[in-house]
Write a protein that holds these residues in place. Structure first.
Motif, PDB file in Angstrom:
ATOM      1  N   SER A 121       8.887 -84.643   2.308  1.00 22.42           N
ATOM      2  CA  SER A 121       9.977 -85.780   2.169  1.00 22.42           C
ATOM      3  C   SER A 121       9.933 -86.196   0.737  1.00 22.42           C
ATOM      4  CB  SER A 121       9.349 -86.901   3.124  1.00 22.42           C
ATOM      5  OG  SER A 121       7.789 -87.514   2.753  1.00 22.42           O
ATOM      6  N   GLU A 122       8.661 -86.121   0.086  1.00 26.45           N
ATOM      7  CA  GLU A 122       8.764 -86.621  -1.390  1.00 26.45           C
ATOM      8  C   GLU A 122       9.904 -85.891  -2.141  1.00 26.45           C
ATOM      9  OE1 GLU A 122       4.581 -86.088  -3.013  1.00 26.45           O
ATOM     10  OE2 GLU A 122       4.234 -88.079  -2.542  1.00 26.45           O
ATOM     11  N   LYS A 123      10.030 -84.697  -1.750  1.00 28.91           N
ATOM     12  CA  LYS A 123      10.858 -83.734  -2.567  1.00 28.91           C
ATOM     13  C   LYS A 123      12.273 -84.232  -2.168  1.00 28.91           C
ATOM     14  CE  LYS A 123       8.957 -79.409  -2.609  1.00 28.91           C
ATOM     15  NZ  LYS A 123       8.872 -78.074  -2.035  1.00 28.91           N
ATOM     16  N   THR A 124      12.444 -84.541  -0.812  1.00 30.76           N
ATOM     17  CA  THR A 124      13.872 -84.975  -0.472  1.00 30.76           C
ATOM     18  C   THR A 124      14.032 -86.366  -1.350  1.00 30.76           C
ATOM     19  OG1 THR A 124      13.185 -84.068   1.613  1.00 30.76           O
ATOM     20  CG2 THR A 124      15.332 -85.420   1.498  1.00 30.76           C
ATOM     21  N   SER A 125      13.098 -87.334  -1.369  1.00 29.21           N
ATOM     22  CA  SER A 125      13.624 -88.597  -1.863  1.00 29.21           C
ATOM     23  C   SER A 125      13.801 -88.330  -3.218  1.00 29.21           C
ATOM     24  CB  SER A 125      12.658 -89.623  -1.303  1.00 29.21           C
ATOM     25  OG  SER A 125      11.538 -89.757  -2.271  1.00 29.21           O
ATOM     26  N   ALA A 126      12.850 -87.527  -3.772  1.00 25.42           N
ATOM     27  CA  ALA A 126      12.945 -87.532  -5.520  1.00 25.42           C
ATOM     28  C   ALA A 126      14.479 -87.074  -5.724  1.00 25.42           C
ATOM     29  CB  ALA A 126      11.854 -86.537  -6.008  1.00 25.42           C
ATOM     30  N   MET A 127      14.983 -86.010  -4.887  1.00 23.04           N
ATOM     31  CA  MET A 127      16.146 -85.262  -4.929  1.00 23.04           C
ATOM     32  C   MET A 127      17.350 -86.396  -5.221  1.00 23.04           C
ATOM     33  SD  MET A 127      16.197 -81.659  -3.378  1.00 23.04           S
ATOM     34  CE  MET A 127      17.525 -81.653  -2.858  1.00 23.04           C
ATOM     35  N   MET A 128      17.262 -87.167  -3.839  1.00 23.81           N
ATOM     36  CA  MET A 128      18.049 -88.265  -3.726  1.00 23.81           C
ATOM     37  C   MET A 128      18.113 -89.214  -4.842  1.00 23.81           C
ATOM     38  SD  MET A 128      19.726 -88.362  -0.856  1.00 23.81           S
ATOM     39  CE  MET A 128      19.955 -90.228  -0.247  1.00 23.81           C
ATOM     40  N   SER A 129      17.015 -89.550  -5.273  1.00 25.14           N
ATOM     41  CA  SER A 129      16.935 -90.713  -6.343  1.00 25.14           C
ATOM     42  C   SER A 129      17.585 -90.057  -7.816  1.00 25.14           C
ATOM     43  CB  SER A 129      15.311 -90.935  -6.827  1.00 25.14           C
ATOM     44  OG  SER A 129      14.762 -91.322  -5.783  1.00 25.14           O
ATOM     45  N   THR A 130      17.175 -88.749  -7.938  1.00 24.49           N
ATOM     46  CA  THR A 130      17.660 -88.005  -9.022  1.00 24.49           C
ATOM     47  C   THR A 130      19.256 -88.158  -8.927  1.00 24.49           C
ATOM     48  OG1 THR A 130      15.724 -86.739  -9.193  1.00 24.49           O
ATOM     49  CG2 THR A 130      17.463 -86.010 -10.955  1.00 24.49           C
ATOM     50  N   ALA A 131      19.712 -87.828  -7.662  1.00 21.46           N
ATOM     51  CA  ALA A 131      21.438 -87.666  -7.631  1.00 21.46           C
ATOM     52  C   ALA A 131      22.048 -89.009  -7.881  1.00 21.46           C
ATOM     53  CB  ALA A 131      21.515 -87.044  -6.316  1.00 21.46           C
ATOM     54  N   LEU A 132      21.288 -90.107  -7.382  1.00 21.51           N
ATOM     55  CA  LEU A 132      21.950 -91.227  -7.587  1.00 21.51           C
ATOM     56  C   LEU A 132      21.680 -91.863  -8.750  1.00 21.51           C
ATOM     57  CD1 LEU A 132      20.506 -92.997  -3.991  1.00 21.51           C
ATOM     58  CD2 LEU A 132      22.810 -92.491  -4.783  1.00 21.51           C
ATOM     59  N   ALA A 133      20.716 -91.453  -9.475  1.00 26.65           N
ATOM     60  CA  ALA A 133      20.447 -91.952 -10.874  1.00 26.65           C
ATOM     61  C   ALA A 133      21.673 -91.187 -11.800  1.00 26.65           C
ATOM     62  CB  ALA A 133      19.265 -91.870 -11.388  1.00 26.65           C
ATOM     63  N   SER A 134      21.690 -89.779 -11.390  1.00 23.17           N
ATOM     64  CA  SER A 134      22.651 -89.238 -12.338  1.00 23.17           C
ATOM     65  C   SER A 134      24.154 -89.710 -12.081  1.00 23.17           C
ATOM     66  CB  SER A 134      22.786 -87.790 -12.019  1.00 23.17           C
ATOM     67  OG  SER A 134      21.511 -87.164 -11.744  1.00 23.17           O
ATOM     68  N   ILE A 135      24.615 -90.128 -10.834  1.00 18.43           N
ATOM     69  CA  ILE A 135      25.763 -90.683 -10.792  1.00 18.43           C
ATOM     70  C   ILE A 135      25.904 -92.163 -11.623  1.00 18.43           C
ATOM     71  CG2 ILE A 135      27.208 -91.842  -9.034  1.00 18.43           C
ATOM     72  CD1 ILE A 135      26.332 -89.894  -7.150  1.00 18.43           C
ATOM     73  N   ALA A 136      24.733 -92.948 -11.551  1.00 14.69           N
ATOM     74  CA  ALA A 136      24.470 -94.243 -12.402  1.00 14.69           C
ATOM     75  C   ALA A 136      24.698 -93.742 -13.734  1.00 14.69           C
ATOM     76  CB  ALA A 136      23.441 -94.972 -12.016  1.00 14.69           C
ATOM     77  N   GLY A 137      24.074 -92.644 -14.221  1.00 17.34           N
ATOM     78  CA  GLY A 137      24.057 -92.226 -15.608  1.00 17.34           C
ATOM     79  C   GLY A 137      25.551 -92.161 -16.076  1.00 17.34           C
ATOM     80  N   ILE A 138      26.252 -91.491 -15.191  1.00 18.64           N
ATOM     81  CA  ILE A 138      27.781 -91.293 -15.550  1.00 18.64           C
ATOM     82  C   ILE A 138      28.471 -92.526 -16.132  1.00 18.64           C
ATOM     83  CG2 ILE A 138      29.947 -90.398 -14.698  1.00 18.64           C
ATOM     84  CD1 ILE A 138      28.306 -88.468 -12.882  1.00 18.64           C
ATOM     85  N   SER A 139      28.260 -93.448 -15.253  1.00 20.30           N
ATOM     86  CA  SER A 139      28.808 -94.926 -15.514  1.00 20.30           C
ATOM     87  C   SER A 139      28.368 -95.373 -17.031  1.00 20.30           C
ATOM     88  CB  SER A 139      28.515 -95.698 -14.350  1.00 20.30           C
ATOM     89  OG  SER A 139      27.530 -96.864 -14.816  1.00 20.30           O
ATOM     90  N   LEU A 140      27.099 -94.866 -17.221  1.00 22.50           N
ATOM     91  CA  LEU A 140      26.659 -95.260 -18.624  1.00 22.50           C
ATOM     92  C   LEU A 140      27.470 -94.448 -19.754  1.00 22.50           C
ATOM     93  CD1 LEU A 140      23.007 -95.387 -18.709  1.00 22.50           C
ATOM     94  CD2 LEU A 140      24.217 -97.178 -19.348  1.00 22.50           C
ATOM     95  N   ILE A 141      27.829 -93.105 -19.546  1.00 24.35           N
ATOM     96  CA  ILE A 141      28.766 -92.527 -20.377  1.00 24.35           C
ATOM     97  C   ILE A 141      29.944 -93.257 -20.326  1.00 24.35           C
ATOM     98  CG2 ILE A 141      29.715 -90.197 -20.956  1.00 24.35           C
ATOM     99  CD1 ILE A 141      27.098 -90.123 -21.019  1.00 24.35           C
ATOM    100  N   VAL A 142      30.779 -93.358 -19.213  1.00 25.42           N
ATOM    101  CA  VAL A 142      31.805 -94.161 -18.974  1.00 25.42           C
ATOM    102  C   VAL A 142      31.832 -95.501 -20.099  1.00 25.42           C
ATOM    103  CG1 VAL A 142      33.518 -95.427 -17.575  1.00 25.42           C
ATOM    104  CG2 VAL A 142      32.536 -93.150 -16.682  1.00 25.42           C
ATOM    105  N   GLY A 143      30.644 -96.101 -19.570  1.00 29.17           N
ATOM    106  CA  GLY A 143      30.736 -97.328 -20.509  1.00 29.17           C
ATOM    107  C   GLY A 143      30.748 -97.114 -22.044  1.00 29.17           C
ATOM    108  N   GLY A 144      30.046 -96.072 -22.516  1.00 35.97           N
ATOM    109  CA  GLY A 144      30.019 -95.775 -23.826  1.00 35.97           C
ATOM    110  C   GLY A 144      31.454 -95.428 -24.285  1.00 35.97           C
ATOM    111  N   ILE A 145      32.255 -94.609 -23.418  1.00 35.70           N
ATOM    112  CA  ILE A 145      33.737 -94.502 -23.841  1.00 35.70           C
ATOM    113  C   ILE A 145      34.235 -95.917 -23.930  1.00 35.70           C
ATOM    114  CG2 ILE A 145      35.736 -93.435 -22.982  1.00 35.70           C
ATOM    115  CD1 ILE A 145      34.007 -91.187 -21.532  1.00 35.70           C
ATOM    116  N   GLY A 146      34.025 -96.790 -22.996  1.00 35.08           N
ATOM    117  CA  GLY A 146      34.911 -98.095 -23.196  1.00 35.08           C
ATOM    118  C   GLY A 146      34.383 -98.464 -24.670  1.00 35.08           C
ATOM    119  N   ILE A 147      33.157 -98.510 -24.896  1.00 31.00           N
ATOM    120  CA  ILE A 147      32.652 -99.127 -26.228  1.00 31.00           C
ATOM    121  C   ILE A 147      33.453 -98.273 -27.319  1.00 31.00           C
ATOM    122  CG2 ILE A 147      30.807 -99.278 -27.926  1.00 31.00           C
ATOM    123  CD1 ILE A 147      29.107 -99.952 -25.693  1.00 31.00           C
TER     124      ILE A 147
END
Lengths: 231, 390
Positions: free
Chosen positions: B257-283
């Motif tokens: 279950s730790e593995k599963t939730s770590a994978m979930m967190s990483t996936a969600l954080a990566s999606i959020a990270g993409i919005s950082l890149i998009v933010g950078g393009i905006g800048i």
């Protein structure tokens, strides 16, 4: 004062290539200007006087010929060295003032000193002195849009004076002003010249030019006339 | 000198265009705050699961007997024999049921468990009063009970139940001890229990044999071998019918279950990270606009003696100020959202401080990376061209 002239132009040539067509704008200009002179460079539009002003102001470099400013040949200098020469040797006064709208009068005057690396305190003091000299001690913290045209041009003159450069270069300084304010600006330039500042005035207006002590007339990229005005 | 001036100029410019600056920062704000929220909540979730399984013990194996044919349970002796296996610390068989506990005119429904003395060290219960069950209680099928703290307070209030009688489904038992409260875990509340001797429970609940027991290994490393031995024994007993029993390893569950939730967190954080890149393009977009808009200003500054590096720094700082300012607001928003989530979920959440730091540095670098190209362009403008523009 040194015996070497402040400005020595030797056979200055400059041109542009546009659509494969070479147009020569300056066709071999030579003259010297000494310290303490008040020179008007006059000519109709298209005569090459703006290009000449860019050369004098080290905003552009000539294709051919030599230009010695204060004994230094600027012909082969890097961009950074040119920036330093503009900063230390030349005070610009533009037709449309060219003040930064978001900065107050004193902050505008400080700009050349910032780029020279002058300390905060000294910068403030020099800027204040320059503004007092042009009679704007009451308006130091006003933004350009809170000032009249004449006042803005005086801020620009203060900015040109703040770094105490050997040369003041004024490009149509009265062009955007009404006749009365224009007259005030001209008499300010005259009194600055009387205090020892070397001034080069670029204009197309003969009446303005007559208020200088020497007139160089440019026509078709050449010096057509160079005469001293007897008072 | 010029350094501080550049920062000041950048601040002035950013503050001078409040709405535009805010909209530009929005991408970074959303990116940073969602990364912080997702990682904090995700980690909290993982910890919660781990914590619940921790209550079950990490070097324990839970065995349940489904049975086969007429054999639906093991005898107490058969279960006890497992304690002789290599690497086994103790074995704790349980018979569970439920009963209504009554004292005077107060009563409560409790889960009833018939246990052996091993139950206490295995489950890590502390006694608040009295004693725990002894082997002798089971041997003589004594009608004695140990109460969970919740049951004790429901029936006796603040008074001491030890020595008093409690009626379980009408049958009188003597209370010999009360447990310390322990809270809940995955298997439910630990405090609403009534514990009685296992032999007593067998008769009381009218069951025969033991259907579930816990085997505790000496060390975590022993668990796989103990599990194998247990399965071999049970397989023998149930004649190669593995569906007749189940050996459950809590640690295995925790890890998966730790593995599963770590994978979930990483996936969600990566999606959020993409919005950082998009933010950078905006800048970057805004910086390109800003450079174009301020061509004349650049020309004036150059005429007054600004070097390429001065102009480069001015615009770089502006981009960095925008992005790191956005990063800071994002951190504030992320922490705010996380604390809101913690209120909504009803349990305290640890903020992912390392992620807070990382996302701030990341937003700083986004400003740096996406600011370089516009700033370089600005620094290369030729003063005569820049001055000619209106």
């Amino acid at each position: 004062m040194s015996t070497e002239p402040l400005i020595r132009m030797e056979n200055l040539q400059h041109g542009y290539t546009m659509a494969g067509q070479r147009t020569l704008i300056l066709q071999g200009i030579s003259f010297t200007i000494d310290h303490g002179e008040f020179v008007a460079i006059i000519g109709p539009s298209g005569s090459g006087k703006s290009t000449l002003m860019n050369m004098i102001g080290c905003l552009d470099l000539p294709n051919e010929g030599n230009y010695l400013l204060d004994g230094q040949n600027v012909r082969k200098l890097s961009d950074n060295r040119l920036a330093r020469i503009r900063n230390e040797k030349i005070g610009f006064i533009f037709q449309n003032f060219n003040l930064l709208p978001k900065l107050s009068a004193i902050e505008n005057v400080e700009l050349p000193l910032i780029y020279r690396g002058v300390s905060y305190r000294e910068r403030k003091r020099n800027a204040e002195e320059a503004l007092i000299k042009v009679g704007l001690q009451e308006r130091m913290h006003h933004r350009p849009n809170q000032l009249s045209g004449g006042q803005q041009q005086r801020v620009a003159i203060a900015r040109a004076l703040a770094g105490q450069p050997p040369l003041l270069l004024a490009d149509e300084p009265t062009g955007a002003l009404d006749p009365k304010t224009g007259k005030e600006v001209m008499s300010m330039l005259q009194s600055l010249n009387a205090q020892g500042h070397t001034i080069i005035l670029i204009t197309h207006d003969l009446e303005i030019a007559e208020q200088a002590k020497r007139v160089i007339r440019i026509h078709d990229g050449q010096v057509a006339e160079d005469r001293r005005i007897e008072l | 000198m010029i350094f501080f001036q550049s920062i000041r100029m950048a601040m002035t410019s950013v503050i001078g265009n409040k709405i535009r600056s805010f909209l530009t920062m929005l991408g970074i704000i959303i990116g940073v705050s969602s990364v912080i929220l997702v990682v904090s909540v995700g980690r909290n979730f993982t910890n919660q699961i781990t914590g619940q399984f921790d209550g079950l013990g990490t070097n324990q194996l839970m065995v349940s007997i489904m049975g086969m044919g007429v054999t639906s349970s093991l005898t107490y002796e058969e279960v006890d024999a497992f304690s002789q296996l290599q690497g086994v610390d103790l074995v704790s068989p349980t018979i569970s049921g439920s009963a209504t506990a009554k004292s005077g005119n107060r009563h409560t429904d409790a889960s009833l468990e018939g246990v052996t003395p091993n139950y206490r060290p295995l489950k890590n219960y502390q006694l608040r009063a009295g004693r725990f069950l002894l082997d002798i209680d089971s041997q003589y099928r004594q009608a004695v009970a140990v109460l969970g703290s919740e049951v004790a307070s429901k029936l006796y209030g603040a008074g001491n139940p030890v020595g008093q009688d409690v009626r379980l489904n009408g049958i009188p038992f003597k209370v010999v001890g009360v447990l310390q409260p322990k809270g809940s875990d995955l298997s439910g509340s630990n405090d609403d229990k009534v514990l009685i001797p296992i032999a007593t429970a067998e008769r009381f609940l009218q069951t025969k044999g033991i259907q579930s027991f816990v085997v505790k290994a000496v060390n975590r490393q022993d668990v796989p071998s103990v599990k194998a031995q247990l399965e071999a024994g049970l397989n023998h007993k149930f004649k190669n019918h593995p569906e007749a029993y189940n050996v459950f390893d809590a640690q295995e569950m925790i890890e998966s279950s730790e593995k599963t939730s770590a994978m979930m967190s990483t996936a969600l954080a990566s999606i959020a990270g993409i919005s950082l890149i998009v933010g950078g393009i905006g800048i970057m977009n805004i910086m390109i606009m800003s450079v174009n808009e301020r061509t004349r200003e650049i020309g004036i500054r150059k005429a007054l003696g600004a070097k390429k590096s001065n102009i480069l720094m001015q615009f770089m700082f502006e981009s960095i100020v925008l992005s790191s300012f956005g990063g800071l607001i994002g951190i504030g928003a992320g922490i705010g959202l996380t604390s809101l989530a913690s209120k909504l979920l009803g349990n305290p959440i640890d903020y992912a401080w390392d992620i807070v730091l990382i996302s701030f540095l990341f937003s700083f670098f986004i400003g740096l990376v996406f600011g370089i190209s516009p700033a370089y362009k600005a620094s290369r403008l030729r003063p005569i061209h820049a001055l000619r523009t209106d």
